[in-house]
Design a protein around this motif. Structure first.
Motif, PDB file in Angstrom:
ATOM      1  N   ASP A  74      42.669  43.862 183.287  1.00 28.18           N
ATOM      2  CA  ASP A  74      43.431  43.069 184.249  1.00 28.18           C
ATOM      3  C   ASP A  74      42.499  42.097 184.983  1.00 28.18           C
ATOM      4  OD1 ASP A  74      45.096  42.149 186.291  1.00 28.18           O
ATOM      5  OD2 ASP A  74      45.471  44.115 187.158  1.00 28.18           O
ATOM      6  N   TRP A  75      42.916  40.863 185.048  1.00 25.95           N
ATOM      7  CA  TRP A  75      42.212  39.818 185.795  1.00 25.95           C
ATOM      8  C   TRP A  75      40.844  39.488 185.206  1.00 25.95           C
ATOM      9  CZ3 TRP A  75      44.675  39.753 191.103  1.00 25.95           C
ATOM     10  CH2 TRP A  75      44.702  38.463 191.614  1.00 25.95           C
ATOM     11  N   CYS A  76      40.715  39.683 183.900  1.00 21.24           N
ATOM     12  CA  CYS A  76      39.508  39.198 183.193  1.00 21.24           C
ATOM     13  C   CYS A  76      39.839  37.790 182.714  1.00 21.24           C
ATOM     14  CB  CYS A  76      39.144  40.119 182.032  1.00 21.24           C
ATOM     15  SG  CYS A  76      38.563  41.749 182.552  1.00 21.24           S
ATOM     16  N   GLU A  77      39.799  36.858 183.633  1.00 23.70           N
ATOM     17  CA  GLU A  77      40.406  35.556 183.370  1.00 23.70           C
ATOM     18  C   GLU A  77      39.625  34.660 182.427  1.00 23.70           C
ATOM     19  OE1 GLU A  77      40.219  32.962 187.131  1.00 23.70           O
ATOM     20  OE2 GLU A  77      40.329  35.000 187.894  1.00 23.70           O
ATOM     21  N   PHE A  96      46.191  43.598 179.769  1.00 26.59           N
ATOM     22  CA  PHE A  96      45.642  42.239 179.748  1.00 26.59           C
ATOM     23  C   PHE A  96      46.346  41.327 180.765  1.00 26.59           C
ATOM     24  CE2 PHE A  96      44.913  44.053 175.529  1.00 26.59           C
ATOM     25  CZ  PHE A  96      43.538  43.955 175.473  1.00 26.59           C
ATOM     26  N   TYR A  97      46.915  41.934 181.773  1.00 28.19           N
ATOM     27  CA  TYR A  97      47.610  41.193 182.837  1.00 28.19           C
ATOM     28  C   TYR A  97      46.639  40.199 183.490  1.00 28.19           C
ATOM     29  CZ  TYR A  97      50.421  40.966 187.246  1.00 28.19           C
ATOM     30  OH  TYR A  97      51.162  40.581 188.331  1.00 28.19           O
ATOM     31  N   ARG A  98      47.079  38.969 183.634  1.00 31.97           N
ATOM     32  CA  ARG A  98      46.332  37.905 184.308  1.00 31.97           C
ATOM     33  C   ARG A  98      45.033  37.512 183.595  1.00 31.97           C
ATOM     34  NH1 ARG A  98      47.383  40.593 190.169  1.00 31.97           N
ATOM     35  NH2 ARG A  98      46.449  42.310 189.037  1.00 31.97           N
ATOM     36  N   CYS A  99      45.033  37.644 182.272  1.00 34.74           N
ATOM     37  CA  CYS A  99      43.948  37.030 181.480  1.00 34.74           C
ATOM     38  C   CYS A  99      44.423  35.604 181.198  1.00 34.74           C
ATOM     39  CB  CYS A  99      43.703  37.822 180.196  1.00 34.74           C
ATOM     40  SG  CYS A  99      43.021  39.467 180.474  1.00 34.74           S
ATOM     41  N   TYR A 100      44.376  34.796 182.210  1.00 35.61           N
ATOM     42  CA  TYR A 100      45.156  33.567 182.303  1.00 35.61           C
ATOM     43  C   TYR A 100      44.994  32.547 181.170  1.00 35.61           C
ATOM     44  CZ  TYR A 100      46.179  34.875 187.167  1.00 35.61           C
ATOM     45  OH  TYR A 100      46.602  35.513 188.289  1.00 35.61           O
ATOM     46  N   ASN A 101      43.834  31.922 181.065  1.00 37.46           N
ATOM     47  CA  ASN A 101      43.760  30.646 180.363  1.00 37.46           C
ATOM     48  C   ASN A 101      42.999  30.599 179.051  1.00 37.46           C
ATOM     49  OD1 ASN A 101      45.242  29.215 182.366  1.00 37.46           O
ATOM     50  ND2 ASN A 101      43.435  29.283 183.683  1.00 37.46           N
ATOM     51  N   TYR A 102      42.405  31.705 178.609  1.00 34.63           N
ATOM     52  CA  TYR A 102      41.569  31.631 177.410  1.00 34.63           C
ATOM     53  C   TYR A 102      41.991  32.560 176.290  1.00 34.63           C
ATOM     54  CZ  TYR A 102      38.602  28.994 180.531  1.00 34.63           C
ATOM     55  OH  TYR A 102      38.136  28.051 181.427  1.00 34.63           O
ATOM     56  N   LEU A 103      42.676  33.634 176.587  1.00 32.64           N
ATOM     57  CA  LEU A 103      43.058  34.608 175.572  1.00 32.64           C
ATOM     58  C   LEU A 103      44.204  34.043 174.736  1.00 32.64           C
ATOM     59  CD1 LEU A 103      42.340  37.474 174.604  1.00 32.64           C
ATOM     60  CD2 LEU A 103      44.160  38.331 176.087  1.00 32.64           C
ATOM     61  N   LEU A 119      52.109  44.072 179.429  1.00 32.74           N
ATOM     62  CA  LEU A 119      50.893  44.134 178.605  1.00 32.74           C
ATOM     63  C   LEU A 119      50.128  42.819 178.601  1.00 32.74           C
ATOM     64  CD1 LEU A 119      49.114  45.776 176.666  1.00 32.74           C
ATOM     65  CD2 LEU A 119      50.635  45.057 174.811  1.00 32.74           C
ATOM     66  N   PHE A 120      50.836  41.717 178.379  1.00 34.66           N
ATOM     67  CA  PHE A 120      50.198  40.395 178.340  1.00 34.66           C
ATOM     68  C   PHE A 120      50.750  39.466 179.430  1.00 34.66           C
ATOM     69  CE2 PHE A 120      49.768  41.849 173.897  1.00 34.66           C
ATOM     70  CZ  PHE A 120      48.394  41.764 173.771  1.00 34.66           C
ATOM     71  N   ARG A 121      51.249  40.010 180.485  1.00 35.14           N
ATOM     72  CA  ARG A 121      51.881  39.202 181.536  1.00 35.14           C
ATOM     73  C   ARG A 121      50.904  38.152 182.076  1.00 35.14           C
ATOM     74  NH1 ARG A 121      55.254  41.931 186.515  1.00 35.14           N
ATOM     75  NH2 ARG A 121      56.017  40.015 187.471  1.00 35.14           N
TER      76      ARG A 121
END
Length: 195
Positions: A74-77, A96-103, A119-121
């Protein structure tokens, strides 16, 4: 163990470690690299184990791991590469919540049996997902806010799609629901403006 060790930038986890516990490396905001030693016997990654490691860019999870806890990443952005071994049968809610811009792309394990809540929110960059053919349930909020998601393959093993599972997936253009699905809950595709 190393919760909020903000000066920690890299770690190698010895082969003897069988579990990474709750919040073990949570909040290590400057950590960019996690390496598991050759011959790793790791079996489980605990809840929030690597949460809020905001500079972590990638991780290869050992083939011996069978479960990953809630909010583990979570939050590994900055996370853009995750290698998940096929032996994993359980990935916890909001992993993986809040893995915002690269995953962008995640190859889910072949033995996975459900897609847990959130899971991927808010994984905005996620654009392609292949759901393994042992998954039976896509839980609530699993892909909520994955605004870059264009393609999802739902296998014949899926029987249930829960509430708002794909809410606000604004790039999703088509989806095929297999005959195996028996239950579709409240508004799973709400806000999917291209459907």
């Amino acid at each position: 163990a190393f919760f909020k060790c903000i000066n920690l930038t890299a770690v190698t986890i010895p082969a003897s470690v069988v579990s990474v516990g709750m919040l073990a490396f949570g909040g290590c905001q400057n950590m960019t690299s996690i390496t598991f030693a050759d011959g790793s016997r790791l079996a489980a990654i605990g809840v929030y184990a690597f949460s809020d490691c905001e500079k972590l860019t990638g991780i290869t999870i050992p083939a011996t791991v069978t479960s990953v806890g809630n909010n583990a990443f979570d939050w590994c952005e900055a996370l853009d590469v995750v290698e998940l071994p096929d032996e994993i049968y359980y990935i916890g809610s909001a992993c993986f919540y809040r893995c915002y811009n690269y995953l962008k792309t995640v190859k889910l394990p072949a033995n996975l049996v459900s897609l847990t809540s959130s899971l991927f929110r808010y994984c905005y960059a996620l654009d392609n997902v292949v759901i393994p053919n042992k998954v039976t349930v896509i839980n609530d909020h699993a892909f909520w806010g994955c605004s870059g998601l264009k393609n999802v393959s739902i296998p014949e093993s899926v029987t249930t799609i829960n509430s708002v599972a794909f809410e606000s997936c604004t790039s999703l253009e088509s989806i095929t629901i297999p005959k195996s699905v028996k239950t579709i809950s409240h508004n799973p595709f709400y806000g999917c403006s291209k459907l």
